[in-house]
Design a protein around this motif. Structure first.
Motif, PDB file in Angstrom:
ATOM      1  N   HIS A 199      49.874  -2.385 117.501  1.00  0.00           N
ATOM      2  CA  HIS A 199      48.601  -1.679 117.604  1.00  0.00           C
ATOM      3  C   HIS A 199      48.777  -0.175 117.825  1.00  0.00           C
ATOM      4  O   HIS A 199      47.969   0.622 117.350  1.00  0.00           O
ATOM      5  N   VAL A 200      49.808   0.203 118.555  1.00  0.00           N
ATOM      6  CA  VAL A 200      50.096   1.611 118.838  1.00  0.00           C
ATOM      7  C   VAL A 200      51.586   1.842 118.624  1.00  0.00           C
ATOM      8  O   VAL A 200      52.295   2.290 119.528  1.00  0.00           O
ATOM      9  N   PHE A 201      52.042   1.570 117.415  1.00  0.00           N
ATOM     10  CA  PHE A 201      53.470   1.596 117.129  1.00  0.00           C
ATOM     11  C   PHE A 201      54.045   3.000 117.223  1.00  0.00           C
ATOM     12  O   PHE A 201      53.451   3.968 116.751  1.00  0.00           O
ATOM     13  N   LYS A 202      55.207   3.099 117.831  1.00  0.00           N
ATOM     14  CA  LYS A 202      55.935   4.355 117.959  1.00  0.00           C
ATOM     15  C   LYS A 202      57.403   4.106 117.667  1.00  0.00           C
ATOM     16  O   LYS A 202      57.993   3.159 118.198  1.00  0.00           O
ATOM     17  N   ASP A 203      57.992   4.943 116.816  1.00  0.00           N
ATOM     18  CA  ASP A 203      59.413   4.833 116.551  1.00  0.00           C
ATOM     19  C   ASP A 203      60.179   4.975 117.865  1.00  0.00           C
ATOM     20  O   ASP A 203      59.946   5.912 118.625  1.00  0.00           O
ATOM     21  N   ASN A 204      61.080   4.034 118.141  1.00  0.00           N
ATOM     22  CA  ASN A 204      61.867   3.951 119.371  1.00  0.00           C
ATOM     23  C   ASN A 204      61.075   3.460 120.574  1.00  0.00           C
ATOM     24  O   ASN A 204      61.627   3.342 121.669  1.00  0.00           O
TER      25      ASN A 204
END
Length: 119
Positions: A101-106
Motif C-alpha cells: 500500500h505504501v511501498f518504498k524501496d528498501n
C-alpha cells in the motif's frame, strides 16, 4: 508515513535468550514483509531473518536453528526469539517493514535496539 518501533534488546550471557519485538504502524495498512537485520561496529548491516505475510521465512546461515522469526495475526508485528546466544551475535538489531500500500524501496526502518552477549 510508516512508523517502526523495536523493543526487547538488552545484555545477556552466552547461552542465554532474548525476545525482540517490532510494531509497524502505517495508517492501518498491512505490512507484507518484515524482518530483522543487525549491524556491529565497523560492519555492514546484514539480514538476520525475514518473513512475508504469506508466512515464508528466511534465515542467515549463522542464526539458523537458534533464532525463530514469527509475525502477529495482523501482519503488523514481528518477533525474533533468539536462543543459544553467542558473543558474535552482539550488534544493533533493526526492524524493517514494507507494504504494497505504501511501498518504498528498501522498506522502512526502526531506530534499532542493542543486543550485547558476554562470554
Amino acid at each position: 508515513q510508516v512508523q517502526v518501533v523495536e523493543s526487547g534488546g538488552g545484555s545477556v550471557q552466552a547461552g542465554g535468550s532474548l525476545r525482540l519485538s517490532c510494531f509497524a504502524s502505517a495508517n492501518g495498512f498491512t505490512m507484507h514483509a518484515m524482518g530483522w537485520y543487525r549491524q556491529a561496529p565497523g560492519q555492514q548491516r546484514d539480514m538476520v531473518a525475514t518473513i512475508t505475510s504469506g508466512g515464508n521465512t528466511n534465515y542467515a546461515d549463522s542464526v539458523r536453528g537458534r533464532f525463530i522469526i514469527s509475525s502477529g495475526d495482523a501482519k503488523n508485528t514481528v518477533y525474533l526469539q533468539m536462543n543459544s546466544l553467542k558473543p558474535e551475535d552482539t550488534a544493533v538489531y533493526y526492524c524493517n517493514a514494507n507494504s504494497l500500500h505504501v511501498f518504498k524501496d528498501n522498506g522502512y526502518w526502526g531506530r534499532g535496539t542493542q543486543v550485547t552477549v558476554s562470554s
